[in-house]
Scaffold this active site. Structure first.
Site, PDB file in Angstrom:
ATOM      1  N   GLU A  79      54.289  16.263  15.533  1.00 43.30           N
ATOM      2  CA  GLU A  79      55.474  16.756  14.826  1.00 43.30           C
ATOM      3  C   GLU A  79      56.079  17.988  15.484  1.00 43.30           C
ATOM      4  O   GLU A  79      57.232  18.332  15.234  1.00 43.30           O
ATOM      5  CB  GLU A  79      55.134  17.029  13.356  1.00 43.30           C
ATOM      6  N   LYS A 130      52.689  24.811  12.901  1.00 40.99           N
ATOM      7  CA  LYS A 130      51.765  24.213  13.887  1.00 40.99           C
ATOM      8  C   LYS A 130      52.216  24.552  15.317  1.00 40.99           C
ATOM      9  O   LYS A 130      51.390  24.841  16.183  1.00 40.99           O
ATOM     10  CB  LYS A 130      51.696  22.683  13.716  1.00 40.99           C
ATOM     11  N   TYR A 168      56.077  23.066   8.095  1.00 38.91           N
ATOM     12  CA  TYR A 168      54.765  22.601   8.586  1.00 38.91           C
ATOM     13  C   TYR A 168      54.754  22.529  10.116  1.00 38.91           C
ATOM     14  O   TYR A 168      53.914  23.147  10.779  1.00 38.91           O
ATOM     15  CB  TYR A 168      54.405  21.227   7.982  1.00 38.91           C
TER      16      TYR A 168
HETATM   17  P1  NAD Z   1      43.701  18.019   5.387  1.00 37.86           P
HETATM   18  O1  NAD Z   1      44.831  18.651   4.635  1.00 37.86           O
HETATM   19  O2  NAD Z   1      43.086  16.773   4.878  1.00 37.86           O
HETATM   20  O3  NAD Z   1      42.511  19.093   5.535  1.00 37.86           O
HETATM   21  C1  NAD Z   1      42.725  20.421   5.890  1.00 37.86           C
HETATM   22  C2  NAD Z   1      41.410  21.173   5.654  1.00 37.86           C
HETATM   23  O4  NAD Z   1      41.608  22.541   6.058  1.00 37.86           O
HETATM   24  C3  NAD Z   1      40.978  21.199   4.190  1.00 37.86           C
HETATM   25  O5  NAD Z   1      39.597  20.929   4.099  1.00 37.86           O
HETATM   26  C4  NAD Z   1      41.282  22.619   3.757  1.00 37.86           C
HETATM   27  O6  NAD Z   1      40.422  23.093   2.725  1.00 37.86           O
HETATM   28  C5  NAD Z   1      41.071  23.383   5.044  1.00 37.86           C
HETATM   29  N1  NAD Z   1      41.804  24.654   5.081  1.00 37.86           N
HETATM   30  C6  NAD Z   1      43.109  24.870   4.768  1.00 37.86           C
HETATM   31  N2  NAD Z   1      43.402  26.173   4.903  1.00 37.86           N
HETATM   32  C7  NAD Z   1      42.270  26.785   5.338  1.00 37.86           C
HETATM   33  C8  NAD Z   1      41.955  28.120   5.679  1.00 37.86           C
HETATM   34  N3  NAD Z   1      42.866  29.103   5.577  1.00 37.86           N
HETATM   35  N4  NAD Z   1      40.707  28.397   6.089  1.00 37.86           N
HETATM   36  C9  NAD Z   1      39.759  27.424   6.177  1.00 37.86           C
HETATM   37  N5  NAD Z   1      40.009  26.145   5.844  1.00 37.86           N
HETATM   38  C10 NAD Z   1      41.247  25.824   5.432  1.00 37.86           C
HETATM   39  O7  NAD Z   1      44.224  17.857   6.872  1.00 37.86           O
HETATM   40  P2  NAD Z   1      43.976  16.711   7.951  1.00 37.86           P
HETATM   41  O8  NAD Z   1      44.941  15.622   7.720  1.00 37.86           O
HETATM   42  O9  NAD Z   1      42.542  16.411   8.036  1.00 37.86           O
HETATM   43  O10 NAD Z   1      44.454  17.482   9.269  1.00 37.86           O
HETATM   44  C11 NAD Z   1      43.521  18.240  10.032  1.00 37.86           C
HETATM   45  C12 NAD Z   1      44.233  18.819  11.236  1.00 37.86           C
HETATM   46  O11 NAD Z   1      44.774  17.788  12.036  1.00 37.86           O
HETATM   47  C13 NAD Z   1      45.400  19.740  10.883  1.00 37.86           C
HETATM   48  O12 NAD Z   1      45.394  20.836  11.772  1.00 37.86           O
HETATM   49  C14 NAD Z   1      46.622  18.880  11.100  1.00 37.86           C
HETATM   50  O13 NAD Z   1      47.746  19.659  11.450  1.00 37.86           O
HETATM   51  C15 NAD Z   1      46.168  18.003  12.253  1.00 37.86           C
HETATM   52  N6  NAD Z   1      46.782  16.666  12.326  1.00 37.86           N
HETATM   53  C16 NAD Z   1      46.789  15.851  11.232  1.00 37.86           C
HETATM   54  C17 NAD Z   1      47.344  14.583  11.343  1.00 37.86           C
HETATM   55  C18 NAD Z   1      47.339  13.620  10.177  1.00 37.86           C
HETATM   56  O14 NAD Z   1      47.919  12.545  10.278  1.00 37.86           O
HETATM   57  N7  NAD Z   1      46.684  13.917   9.058  1.00 37.86           N
HETATM   58  C19 NAD Z   1      47.896  14.152  12.548  1.00 37.86           C
HETATM   59  C20 NAD Z   1      47.868  15.022  13.645  1.00 37.86           C
HETATM   60  C21 NAD Z   1      47.303  16.279  13.519  1.00 37.86           C
HETATM   61  P1  TYD Z   2      53.465  11.662   5.631  1.00 36.59           P
HETATM   62  O1  TYD Z   2      52.244  10.871   5.344  1.00 36.59           O
HETATM   63  O2  TYD Z   2      53.851  12.763   4.704  1.00 36.59           O
HETATM   64  O3  TYD Z   2      53.324  12.191   7.131  1.00 36.59           O
HETATM   65  P2  TYD Z   2      54.410  12.953   8.069  1.00 36.59           P
HETATM   66  O4  TYD Z   2      53.729  14.244   8.315  1.00 36.59           O
HETATM   67  O5  TYD Z   2      54.554  12.080   9.262  1.00 36.59           O
HETATM   68  O6  TYD Z   2      55.677  13.131   7.360  1.00 36.59           O
HETATM   69  O7  TYD Z   2      54.704  10.673   5.723  1.00 36.59           O
HETATM   70  C1  TYD Z   2      54.704   9.618   6.664  1.00 36.59           C
HETATM   71  C2  TYD Z   2      56.046   8.922   6.576  1.00 36.59           C
HETATM   72  O8  TYD Z   2      56.186   8.335   5.266  1.00 36.59           O
HETATM   73  C3  TYD Z   2      57.225   9.856   6.731  1.00 36.59           C
HETATM   74  O9  TYD Z   2      58.259   9.175   7.437  1.00 36.59           O
HETATM   75  C4  TYD Z   2      57.667  10.131   5.310  1.00 36.59           C
HETATM   76  C5  TYD Z   2      57.332   8.835   4.601  1.00 36.59           C
HETATM   77  N1  TYD Z   2      56.987   8.989   3.174  1.00 36.59           N
HETATM   78  C6  TYD Z   2      57.611   8.209   2.193  1.00 36.59           C
HETATM   79  O10 TYD Z   2      58.487   7.373   2.495  1.00 36.59           O
HETATM   80  N2  TYD Z   2      57.256   8.390   0.903  1.00 36.59           N
HETATM   81  C7  TYD Z   2      56.321   9.286   0.514  1.00 36.59           C
HETATM   82  O11 TYD Z   2      56.045   9.410  -0.709  1.00 36.59           O
HETATM   83  C8  TYD Z   2      55.672  10.086   1.526  1.00 36.59           C
HETATM   84  C9  TYD Z   2      54.629  11.090   1.163  1.00 36.59           C
HETATM   85  C10 TYD Z   2      56.041   9.886   2.838  1.00 36.59           C
END
Ligand code: NAD
Ligand code: TYD
Length: 344
Positions: A130, A157, A153
């Site tokens: 992103e 990042k 967000y």
């Molecule tokens: P998530 O929201 O499921 O988990 C985040 C974790 O971080 C939680 O356990 C939370 O308690 C902890 N946390 C938040 N603030 C904190 C702080 N100040 N100190 C210590 N712990 C803290 O997130 P996720 O989806 O597992 O994402 C993990 C990482 O991967 C993030 O950095 C996110 O930007 C990155 N990422 C996520 C995705 C995705 O699709 N979910 C994709 C690419 C990158």
């Molecule tokens: P999301 O899971 O929030 O991830 P991203 O960080 O990529 O936005 O959303 C994935 C895609 O789904 C994004 O294009 C937004 C869309 N979306 C919906 O259409 N409805 C929803 O309720 C949510 C949470 C996301």
């Protein structure tokens, strides 16, 4: 690289990564350091303590608290930091950006200072596609592309990414970064679109699809992402960024229909609702650089979505607890009016 601090390890990807590393490397010790925000959940690590005993420890703490970070680094003689800790949901960053800047930017700075202070072998930053912003059709992001983050967000990042690279340049901190595409799989908090749609569909509730539903994301299976981070930790070049995704994008509408088909539910559950402000239309990663290290995602979209749907069907104990708590307030605040507007 034997004593890992996995920050944010009680979240979705961090908990999958913790399990993956403990299984793969019998000589590694892992300390999960997590604030346990609304998204952090010890249920995600329920089996880990029993399975891995004293190779695993959990410490509750905030990455934006230098004293807490210092204490865990010292007590556990950490030699590697893998930072997953972040506020992660775009919609929440539109409602309340404050925590995003504190954790994703300032928290990253605190960890980088600790990395320098303790002379770690590696600091790995888990980042996101992103940060490149929305990508026009026909283009894919290269690691060297400028960052065009558009939500609080992604901007926070991007701030974290730039700090990591600046610490490498200025102080020689041994950083690596991965920028991953959207992950799906077990233990994902049901605010993100796939677990939200799957769990709503199981309960015959509407699937709130933003706008025309033709936005595109590269949905990858979480264990593929974990493997990619492992490859970069062990084979990546310090100071480098690696994109991590499948290279295949899927429209949200196609993803929603796939979920309904897998659950044998009608497409009429899809409800078009008012779009997310500033919604990035498309992300797309060029993944040649990580492929050159020998990594390839193992799951196609069809396999990843099927395994994910089955996990939520089989693990209702996990998500029903979450959806019955403060989650309800969030859902009402964000979706109440959208769903009441009665889109088609
Ligand atoms: P998530 O929201 O499921 O988990 C985040 C974790 O971080 C939680 O356990 C939370 O308690 C902890 N946390 C938040 N603030 C904190 C702080 N100040 N100190 C210590 N712990 C803290 O997130 P996720 O989806 O597992 O994402 C993990 C990482 O991967 C993030 O950095 C996110 O930007 C990155 N990422 C996520 C995705 C995705 O699709 N979910 C994709 C690419 C990158
Ligand atoms: P999301 O899971 O929030 O991830 P991203 O960080 O990529 O936005 O959303 C994935 C895609 O789904 C994004 O294009 C937004 C869309 N979306 C919906 O259409 N409805 C929803 O309720 C949510 C949470 C996301």
């Amino acid at each position: 690289m034997h004593r890992l601090l996995i920050t944010g390890g009680a979240g979705f990807i961090g908990s999958n990564f913790t399990r993956y590393m403990l299984e793969k490397y019998p000589g590694y010790q892992v300390v999960v350091f997590d604030k346990l925000t609304y998204a952090g959940n010890l249920d995600n690590l329920k089996d880990v303590q029993d399975r891995f005993g004293d190779r695993y420890a959990f410490v509750q703490g905030d990455i934006a608290d230098p004293a807490a970070v210092d204490a865990v680094m010292q007590a556990h003689e950490i030699d590697t930091i893998v930072n997953f800790a972040a506020e992660t949901h775009v919609d929440r960053s539109l409602m309340e950006p404050d925590a995003f800047i504190k954790t994703d930017v300032y928290g990253t700075y605190v960890l980088l200072e600790a990395a320098n202070g303790y002379g770690v072998e590696r600091y790995h930053q888990v980042s996101t596609d992103e940060v490149y912003g929305q990508i026009p059709p026909g283009h894919s992001s290269l690691e060297t592309d400028p960052l065009h983050a558009r939500s609080p967000y992604s901007a926070s990042k991007a701030g974290g990414d730039l700090l990591c690279l600046a610490y490498h340049t200025s102080f020689g901190t041994p950083v690596t970064l991965t920028r991953g595409s959207n992950n799906i799989g077990p233990y994902q908090y049901p605010e993100k679109v796939v677990p939200l749609f799957v769990t709503n569909a199981i309960d015959d509730q509407p699937l709130p699809l933003y706008g025309d539903g033709r936005q595109m994301r590269d949905y990858q299976y979480v264990l593929d992402h974990c493997e990619g981070i492992d490859v970069v930790l062990h084979q990546g070049q310090v100071g480098e960024v690696y994109n991590l995704g499948t290279g295949v994008e899927t429209e949200n509408m196609v993803m929603a229909r796939a979920i309904l088909d897998l659950l044998d539910k009608p497409h009429s559950l899809i409800r078009h609702v008012t779009d997310r402000p500033g919604h990035d239309r498309r992300y797309s990663l060029n993944v040649d650089k990580i492929r050159d290290l020998g990594w390839e995602s193992r799951h196609s979209f069809d396999e990843a979505i099927a395994q994910t749907v089955h996990w939520y069907v089989d693990n209702q104990w996990w998500w029903r607890k979450i959806k019955s708590g403060t989650y309800k307030e969030y859902y009402k605040k964000w979706y109440g009016e959208r769903l009441a507007e009665g889109g088609s």
